[in-house]
Design an enzyme around this catalytic site. Structure first.
Site, PDB file in Angstrom:
ATOM      1  N   ASN A   9       0.864  -1.183   0.000  1.00 15.76           N
ATOM      2  CA  ASN A   9       0.000   0.000   0.000  1.00 15.76           C
ATOM      3  C   ASN A   9       0.904   1.238   0.000  1.00 15.76           C
ATOM      4  O   ASN A   9       1.483   1.579   1.031  1.00 15.76           O
ATOM      5  CB  ASN A   9      -0.891  -0.024   1.253  1.00 15.76           C
ATOM      6  CG  ASN A   9      -1.723   1.232   1.400  1.00 15.76           C
ATOM      7  OD1 ASN A   9      -1.850   2.024   0.468  1.00 15.76           O
ATOM      8  ND2 ASN A   9      -2.297   1.417   2.577  1.00 15.76           N
ATOM      9  N   LYS A  11       0.056   4.204  -0.247  1.00 17.88           N
ATOM     10  CA  LYS A  11      -0.645   5.355   0.347  1.00 17.88           C
ATOM     11  C   LYS A  11      -0.490   6.592  -0.552  1.00 17.88           C
ATOM     12  O   LYS A  11      -0.433   6.455  -1.764  1.00 17.88           O
ATOM     13  CB  LYS A  11      -0.134   5.628   1.762  1.00 17.88           C
ATOM     14  CG  LYS A  11      -0.111   4.370   2.632  1.00 17.88           C
ATOM     15  CD  LYS A  11       0.032   4.681   4.087  1.00 17.88           C
ATOM     16  CE  LYS A  11       0.303   3.389   4.849  1.00 17.88           C
ATOM     17  NZ  LYS A  11       0.056   3.517   6.269  1.00 17.88           N
ATOM     18  N   HIS A  97      -9.501   0.907   4.824  1.00 20.74           N
ATOM     19  CA  HIS A  97      -8.229   1.085   5.535  1.00 20.74           C
ATOM     20  C   HIS A  97      -8.460   2.014   6.728  1.00 20.74           C
ATOM     21  O   HIS A  97      -9.259   2.949   6.651  1.00 20.74           O
ATOM     22  CB  HIS A  97      -7.183   1.680   4.584  1.00 20.74           C
ATOM     23  CG  HIS A  97      -5.808   1.663   5.149  1.00 20.74           C
ATOM     24  ND1 HIS A  97      -5.378   2.614   6.053  1.00 20.74           N
ATOM     25  CD2 HIS A  97      -4.777   0.813   4.968  1.00 20.74           C
ATOM     26  CE1 HIS A  97      -4.128   2.335   6.396  1.00 20.74           C
ATOM     27  NE2 HIS A  97      -3.736   1.249   5.751  1.00 20.74           N
ATOM     28  N   GLU A  99      -6.873   4.419   7.856  1.00 19.37           N
ATOM     29  CA  GLU A  99      -6.678   5.855   7.591  1.00 19.37           C
ATOM     30  C   GLU A  99      -7.923   6.457   6.942  1.00 19.37           C
ATOM     31  O   GLU A  99      -8.258   7.620   7.170  1.00 19.37           O
ATOM     32  CB  GLU A  99      -5.423   6.054   6.727  1.00 19.37           C
ATOM     33  CG  GLU A  99      -4.167   5.810   7.557  1.00 19.37           C
ATOM     34  CD  GLU A  99      -2.976   5.310   6.777  1.00 19.37           C
ATOM     35  OE1 GLU A  99      -2.976   5.380   5.536  1.00 19.37           O
ATOM     36  OE2 GLU A  99      -2.018   4.832   7.421  1.00 19.37           O
ATOM     37  N   GLU A 169      -5.408  -5.348  10.587  1.00 20.58           N
ATOM     38  CA  GLU A 169      -4.435  -4.284  10.830  1.00 20.58           C
ATOM     39  C   GLU A 169      -4.781  -3.562  12.135  1.00 20.58           C
ATOM     40  O   GLU A 169      -5.614  -2.647  12.131  1.00 20.58           O
ATOM     41  CB  GLU A 169      -4.469  -3.279   9.681  1.00 20.58           C
ATOM     42  CG  GLU A 169      -4.119  -3.862   8.339  1.00 20.58           C
ATOM     43  CD  GLU A 169      -3.523  -2.806   7.437  1.00 20.58           C
ATOM     44  OE1 GLU A 169      -2.379  -2.992   7.000  1.00 20.58           O
ATOM     45  OE2 GLU A 169      -4.180  -1.784   7.182  1.00 20.58           O
ATOM     46  N   GLY A 175       2.175   2.096  10.834  1.00 17.33           N
ATOM     47  CA  GLY A 175       3.089   3.224  10.693  1.00 17.33           C
ATOM     48  C   GLY A 175       3.762   3.646  11.983  1.00 17.33           C
ATOM     49  O   GLY A 175       4.338   4.731  12.055  1.00 17.33           O
ATOM     50  N   SER A 216       3.330  -2.208  10.466  1.00 14.07           N
ATOM     51  CA  SER A 216       4.777  -2.148  10.711  1.00 14.07           C
ATOM     52  C   SER A 216       5.510  -3.440  10.344  1.00 14.07           C
ATOM     53  O   SER A 216       6.435  -3.856  11.055  1.00 14.07           O
ATOM     54  CB  SER A 216       5.051  -1.741  12.171  1.00 14.07           C
ATOM     55  OG  SER A 216       4.557  -0.429  12.410  1.00 14.07           O
TER      56      SER A 216
END
Ligand code: PEP
Length: 255
Positions: A9, A11, A97, A99, A169, A175, A216
Protein backbone atom coordinates in the site's frame (compact mmCIF):
# COMPACT_ATOMS: atom_id res chain seq x y z
CA UNK A 1 -4.31 -24.52 0.80
CA UNK A 2 -4.42 -20.70 0.98
CA UNK A 3 -1.89 -18.92 -1.22
CA UNK A 4 -0.20 -16.07 0.68
CA UNK A 5 -0.80 -12.62 -0.70
CA UNK A 6 1.48 -9.64 -0.14
CA UNK A 7 0.08 -6.22 -0.99
CA UNK A 8 2.09 -3.02 -0.98
CA UNK A 9 0.00 0.00 0.00
CA UNK A 10 1.90 3.01 -1.28
CA UNK A 11 -0.64 5.36 0.35
CA UNK A 12 -0.31 8.99 -0.81
CA UNK A 13 3.26 8.55 -1.99
CA UNK A 14 4.89 8.54 -5.42
CA UNK A 15 4.25 10.75 -8.41
CA UNK A 16 3.82 8.99 -11.75
CA UNK A 17 7.53 9.39 -12.47
CA UNK A 18 8.46 8.05 -9.01
CA UNK A 19 6.02 5.17 -9.37
CA UNK A 20 7.65 4.25 -12.69
CA UNK A 21 11.01 4.21 -10.96
CA UNK A 22 9.81 2.05 -8.05
CA UNK A 23 8.02 -0.47 -10.23
CA UNK A 24 11.15 -0.63 -12.38
CA UNK A 25 13.19 -1.56 -9.31
CA UNK A 26 10.64 -4.21 -8.23
CA UNK A 27 9.49 -5.81 -11.43
CA UNK A 28 12.13 -8.38 -12.34
CA UNK A 29 12.71 -9.78 -8.86
CA UNK A 30 9.01 -9.84 -7.93
CA UNK A 31 8.27 -11.57 -11.22
CA UNK A 32 10.69 -14.31 -10.19
CA UNK A 33 9.20 -14.55 -6.69
CA UNK A 34 5.63 -14.86 -8.00
CA UNK A 35 6.37 -16.93 -11.12
CA UNK A 36 5.29 -20.33 -9.81
CA UNK A 37 2.10 -19.03 -8.19
CA UNK A 38 3.17 -19.88 -4.63
CA UNK A 39 2.76 -16.28 -3.56
CA UNK A 40 0.64 -13.47 -4.98
CA UNK A 41 1.95 -9.93 -5.08
CA UNK A 42 -0.16 -6.79 -5.46
CA UNK A 43 1.07 -3.22 -5.84
CA UNK A 44 -1.35 -0.50 -4.74
CA UNK A 45 -0.15 2.91 -5.97
CA UNK A 46 -2.20 6.12 -5.82
CA UNK A 47 -5.02 6.34 -8.39
CA UNK A 48 -3.06 8.61 -10.68
CA UNK A 49 -0.23 6.09 -11.08
CA UNK A 50 -2.44 2.98 -11.46
CA UNK A 51 -2.41 2.90 -15.26
CA UNK A 52 1.33 3.47 -15.43
CA UNK A 53 2.10 0.71 -12.92
CA UNK A 54 -0.41 -1.66 -14.57
CA UNK A 55 1.21 -1.14 -17.96
CA UNK A 56 4.64 -1.92 -16.54
CA UNK A 57 3.63 -5.21 -14.91
CA UNK A 58 1.31 -6.32 -17.70
CA UNK A 59 3.24 -9.38 -18.84
CA UNK A 60 4.17 -10.45 -15.29
CA UNK A 61 2.36 -12.28 -12.44
CA UNK A 62 2.40 -9.04 -10.40
CA UNK A 63 -1.08 -7.62 -9.86
CA UNK A 64 -2.24 -4.07 -9.24
CA UNK A 65 -4.77 -2.73 -6.75
CA UNK A 66 -6.40 0.60 -5.91
CA UNK A 67 -6.49 2.05 -2.40
CA UNK A 68 -10.18 2.95 -2.42
CA UNK A 69 -13.27 3.19 -4.63
CA UNK A 70 -16.79 4.62 -4.45
CA UNK A 71 -19.93 2.49 -4.23
CA UNK A 72 -21.79 4.16 -7.10
CA UNK A 73 -20.87 3.21 -10.65
CA UNK A 74 -21.09 6.69 -12.18
CA UNK A 75 -22.57 10.13 -11.73
CA UNK A 76 -22.21 13.43 -9.92
CA UNK A 77 -19.72 12.42 -7.22
CA UNK A 78 -16.90 14.88 -7.68
CA UNK A 79 -13.52 13.47 -6.80
CA UNK A 80 -14.63 9.85 -6.52
CA UNK A 81 -13.52 6.83 -8.55
CA UNK A 82 -16.04 4.23 -9.74
CA UNK A 83 -15.56 0.45 -9.96
CA UNK A 84 -15.79 0.27 -13.79
CA UNK A 85 -12.91 2.78 -13.97
CA UNK A 86 -10.78 0.51 -11.81
CA UNK A 87 -11.72 -2.56 -13.84
CA UNK A 88 -9.76 -1.17 -16.73
CA UNK A 89 -6.49 -1.00 -14.80
CA UNK A 90 -6.48 -3.26 -11.76
CA UNK A 91 -7.78 -6.44 -10.12
CA UNK A 92 -7.72 -5.55 -6.41
CA UNK A 93 -8.97 -2.74 -4.22
CA UNK A 94 -8.21 -1.94 -0.58
CA UNK A 95 -11.41 -1.13 1.30
CA UNK A 96 -11.87 0.38 4.75
CA UNK A 97 -8.23 1.09 5.53
CA UNK A 98 -8.00 2.57 9.02
CA UNK A 99 -6.68 5.85 7.59
CA UNK A 100 -9.86 6.16 5.54
CA UNK A 101 -11.95 5.33 8.59
CA UNK A 102 -10.01 7.81 10.73
CA UNK A 103 -9.53 10.78 8.37
CA UNK A 104 -12.37 10.42 5.86
CA UNK A 105 -15.21 9.21 8.03
CA UNK A 106 -15.59 5.76 6.50
CA UNK A 107 -18.08 3.64 8.36
CA UNK A 108 -18.72 -0.09 8.55
CA UNK A 109 -21.79 0.47 6.40
CA UNK A 110 -19.73 2.23 3.72
CA UNK A 111 -17.15 -0.54 3.84
CA UNK A 112 -19.92 -3.06 3.19
CA UNK A 113 -21.29 -1.04 0.25
CA UNK A 114 -17.82 -0.72 -1.26
CA UNK A 115 -17.10 -4.42 -0.78
CA UNK A 116 -20.35 -5.38 -2.49
CA UNK A 117 -19.81 -3.07 -5.45
CA UNK A 118 -16.20 -4.22 -5.86
CA UNK A 119 -17.32 -7.85 -6.00
CA UNK A 120 -20.05 -6.98 -8.49
CA UNK A 121 -17.38 -5.50 -10.74
CA UNK A 122 -14.96 -8.40 -10.49
CA UNK A 123 -12.50 -6.61 -8.27
CA UNK A 124 -10.98 -8.50 -5.34
CA UNK A 125 -11.57 -6.50 -2.15
CA UNK A 126 -8.88 -6.36 0.51
CA UNK A 127 -11.12 -5.51 3.46
CA UNK A 128 -9.26 -3.90 6.36
CA UNK A 129 -10.29 -4.39 9.98
CA UNK A 130 -8.55 -3.68 13.26
CA UNK A 131 -8.92 -2.20 16.70
CA UNK A 132 -7.36 1.06 17.87
CA UNK A 133 -5.06 1.43 20.86
CA UNK A 134 -7.78 2.41 23.29
CA UNK A 135 -9.95 -0.53 22.26
CA UNK A 136 -6.97 -2.85 22.49
CA UNK A 137 -6.08 -1.65 25.97
CA UNK A 138 -9.68 -1.98 27.07
CA UNK A 139 -9.70 -5.62 26.00
CA UNK A 140 -12.24 -4.95 23.23
CA UNK A 141 -10.27 -6.35 20.29
CA UNK A 142 -12.47 -9.38 19.66
CA UNK A 143 -15.67 -7.38 20.00
CA UNK A 144 -14.52 -4.58 17.65
CA UNK A 145 -12.87 -6.75 15.01
CA UNK A 146 -15.67 -9.30 15.04
CA UNK A 147 -18.25 -6.53 14.54
CA UNK A 148 -16.22 -5.02 11.68
CA UNK A 149 -16.07 -8.38 9.89
CA UNK A 150 -19.79 -9.03 10.36
CA UNK A 151 -20.65 -5.54 9.09
CA UNK A 152 -18.31 -5.73 6.09
CA UNK A 153 -19.81 -9.04 4.94
CA UNK A 154 -23.48 -8.17 5.44
CA UNK A 155 -25.55 -9.48 2.53
CA UNK A 156 -22.54 -10.89 0.77
CA UNK A 157 -23.11 -14.41 -0.52
CA UNK A 158 -20.75 -17.19 0.46
CA UNK A 159 -19.15 -17.61 -2.97
CA UNK A 160 -18.47 -13.88 -3.17
CA UNK A 161 -17.08 -13.82 0.35
CA UNK A 162 -14.62 -16.53 -0.62
CA UNK A 163 -13.17 -14.19 -3.26
CA UNK A 164 -12.31 -11.56 -0.67
CA UNK A 165 -9.09 -10.97 1.21
CA UNK A 166 -9.19 -9.56 4.74
CA UNK A 167 -6.35 -7.54 6.25
CA UNK A 168 -6.13 -7.57 10.03
CA UNK A 169 -4.43 -4.28 10.83
CA UNK A 170 -4.38 -3.19 14.47
CA UNK A 171 -4.51 0.59 14.15
CA UNK A 172 -1.88 1.03 16.86
CA UNK A 173 0.58 -0.96 14.73
CA UNK A 174 0.15 0.97 11.48
CA UNK A 175 3.09 3.22 10.69
CA UNK A 176 4.24 3.21 14.31
CA UNK A 177 7.08 0.71 14.18
CA UNK A 178 5.26 -1.24 16.91
CA UNK A 179 4.08 -4.39 15.19
CA UNK A 180 1.77 -6.86 16.87
CA UNK A 181 3.34 -10.13 17.94
CA UNK A 182 3.00 -13.00 15.50
CA UNK A 183 1.15 -15.08 18.08
CA UNK A 184 -1.19 -12.19 18.98
CA UNK A 185 -2.12 -11.49 15.36
CA UNK A 186 -2.52 -15.22 14.73
CA UNK A 187 -4.98 -15.49 17.62
CA UNK A 188 -7.12 -12.56 16.47
CA UNK A 189 -7.21 -13.90 12.91
CA UNK A 190 -7.83 -17.51 13.88
CA UNK A 191 -10.33 -16.99 16.67
CA UNK A 192 -12.04 -13.67 15.99
CA UNK A 193 -11.92 -13.21 12.23
CA UNK A 194 -12.29 -16.82 11.14
CA UNK A 195 -14.75 -17.30 14.00
CA UNK A 196 -16.96 -14.48 12.67
CA UNK A 197 -16.69 -15.88 9.14
CA UNK A 198 -17.68 -19.35 10.37
CA UNK A 199 -20.74 -17.84 12.10
CA UNK A 200 -21.69 -15.88 9.00
CA UNK A 201 -21.05 -18.70 6.53
CA UNK A 202 -19.49 -22.01 7.55
CA UNK A 203 -16.16 -23.39 8.72
CA UNK A 204 -15.01 -24.27 5.19
CA UNK A 205 -15.55 -20.67 4.08
CA UNK A 206 -13.74 -19.37 7.16
CA UNK A 207 -10.81 -21.59 6.24
CA UNK A 208 -10.86 -20.52 2.57
CA UNK A 209 -10.72 -16.73 2.93
CA UNK A 210 -7.23 -15.34 3.07
CA UNK A 211 -6.40 -13.07 5.98
CA UNK A 212 -3.29 -10.91 5.94
CA UNK A 213 -1.58 -9.18 8.82
CA UNK A 214 -0.69 -5.49 8.45
CA UNK A 215 1.08 -3.05 10.75
CA UNK A 216 4.78 -2.15 10.71
CA UNK A 217 5.81 -5.24 8.76
CA UNK A 218 9.50 -5.13 7.84
CA UNK A 219 12.04 -7.62 6.47
CA UNK A 220 13.23 -8.04 10.07
CA UNK A 221 9.92 -9.10 11.63
CA UNK A 222 8.13 -10.65 8.68
CA UNK A 223 9.26 -14.25 9.32
CA UNK A 224 7.44 -14.20 12.65
CA UNK A 225 4.15 -13.44 10.90
CA UNK A 226 4.56 -15.83 8.01
CA UNK A 227 5.36 -18.67 10.43
CA UNK A 228 1.83 -18.40 11.87
CA UNK A 229 -0.73 -20.86 10.52
CA UNK A 230 -3.62 -18.37 10.34
CA UNK A 231 -1.72 -15.54 8.61
CA UNK A 232 -1.84 -15.57 4.81
CA UNK A 233 0.57 -12.80 3.89
CA UNK A 234 0.82 -9.12 4.66
CA UNK A 235 -0.50 -5.69 3.82
CA UNK A 236 2.62 -3.55 3.85
CA UNK A 237 2.71 0.25 4.04
CA UNK A 238 6.03 2.00 4.71
CA UNK A 239 8.25 -0.92 3.74
CA UNK A 240 6.50 -1.25 0.36
CA UNK A 241 8.06 2.07 -0.70
CA UNK A 242 11.57 0.66 -0.41
CA UNK A 243 12.29 -1.79 -3.23
CA UNK A 244 14.81 -3.91 -1.31
CA UNK A 245 12.53 -4.19 1.73
CA UNK A 246 9.43 -5.08 -0.24
CA UNK A 247 11.33 -7.68 -2.26
CA UNK A 248 12.69 -9.22 0.95
CA UNK A 249 9.18 -9.39 2.44
CA UNK A 250 7.81 -11.07 -0.68
CA UNK A 251 10.69 -13.52 -0.74
CA UNK A 252 10.01 -14.39 2.92
CA UNK A 253 6.44 -15.36 2.00
CA UNK A 254 7.78 -18.30 0.00
CA UNK A 255 9.55 -19.84 2.95
C1 PEP B 1 -0.80 -0.02 5.98
O1 PEP B 1 -0.78 1.07 5.46
O2 PEP B 1 -1.74 -0.79 5.73
C2 PEP B 1 0.29 -0.40 6.87
C3 PEP B 1 0.23 -1.55 7.46
O3 PEP B 1 1.29 0.50 7.04
P1 PEP B 1 2.73 0.21 7.74
O4 PEP B 1 3.24 -1.08 7.12
O5 PEP B 1 3.57 1.37 7.38
O6 PEP B 1 2.49 0.05 9.19
Amino acid sequence: MRIPIIAGNWKMNKTIAEARELVGALRDELTRVAADGKVQIVLCPPFIALAEVAARVKETPIKVGAQNLFWEVKGAYTGEIAPPMLNEVCDYVIIGHSERRQYFGETDEGVNKKTRVALAHHLTPIVCVGENLQQNEAGQTAQIVGAQVRAAFTEIARDDARRCVIAYEPVWAIGTGKAASGAGANAVIGLTIRGALADLYDEATAQTIRVQYGGSVTPKNVAEFFAQPEIDGALVGGASLLAADFIAICQAARK
